[in-house]
Write an enzyme that holds these catalytic residues in place. Structure first.
Site, PDB file in Angstrom:
ATOM      1  CG  ASP A 160      -2.015  -1.030   1.167  1.00  0.00           C
ATOM      2  OD1 ASP A 160      -2.368  -1.447   0.052  1.00  0.00           O
ATOM      3  OD2 ASP A 160      -2.518  -1.421   2.233  1.00  0.00           O
ATOM      4  CG  ASP A 174      -6.797  -1.608  -1.361  1.00  0.00           C
ATOM      5  OD1 ASP A 174      -7.031  -2.824  -1.491  1.00  0.00           O
ATOM      6  OD2 ASP A 174      -5.895  -1.165  -0.621  1.00  0.00           O
TER       7      ASP A 174
END
Length: 201
Positions: A160, A174
């Site tokens: 991330d 995401d």
């Protein structure tokens, strides 16, 4: 899987489409299409996989760059302290939730991919093709991390890097999953099913 298809709104057969819908004809062709127009279904499948491929490629490339250039380095401020790029490894679900259930989230992602593949053969709606393509690309992006990244197969931590102020850090996969999910909710409210039938409720 059949239950998942029923919930998402795709009848297993033309007869399964209940009252209050524009139903496919006796040969299973969606409303407004002739049997000769069935290649439209193949075009919708092509759109689904094109969207999925783009979403997957963007996610994969962005993660490769982040790992190579940003990991183990200070965060990069994009919009002051409101938005920055910061490399982290997330063993949980989207936005960092549920880090103790990495294997379960891996299995869920794999199940989502299987369900989408089964729905694709009944797909005649362009908006649904885009929505499912976003879901598929996002699920494949994070599943790739789960399988190939440390600490091990099916337990890998997702990369991330998008870090808005006061919010969880996330990635492009995401974002694709969330956008696809929102589009599916909107299509469901409008009464449009993946096979092209429309609820008249």
């Amino acid at each position: 899987m059949a239950e998942a298809e029923r919930i998402i709104g795709t009848p297993d057969t033309p007869d399964a489409a209940g009252g209050g819908k524009e139903r496919p004809d006796s040969e299973g062709t969606p409303p407004g299409e002739s049997a000769a127009g069935r290649p439209r279904g193949r075009r919708r499948i092509a759109v689904l996989f094109a969207v999925a491929s783009i979403a997957y490629a963007l996610d994969l490339i962005s993660k490769l760059i982040v790992v190579a250039k940003l990991e183990h380095h200070p965060p990069i401020e994009i919009v002051g302290d409101w938005l920055r790029f910061e490399a982290i490894r997330n063993a949980g679900a989207a936005f960092g939730f549920g880090e103790a259930f990495t294997v379960i989230f891996t299995m869920i992602a794999a199940a989502v991919i299987v369900v989408i593949a089964r729905l694709a053969r009944k797909l005649y709606s362009l908006p649904w093709a885009i929505a499912l393509g976003l879901l598929l690309g996002g699920a494949l992006g994070n599943l790739t991390d789960r399988i190939f990244r440390a600490p091990g197969v099916f337990e890998g931590a997702v990369v991330d890097f998008i870090a808005p102020k006061g919010f969880a850090v996330f990635n492009l996969a995401d974002s694709a999953i969330v956008c696809g999910g929102i589009l599916i909710v909107l299509l469901s409210f409008k009464g449009l099913d993946p096979d092209g039938t429309v609820h008249k409720d």
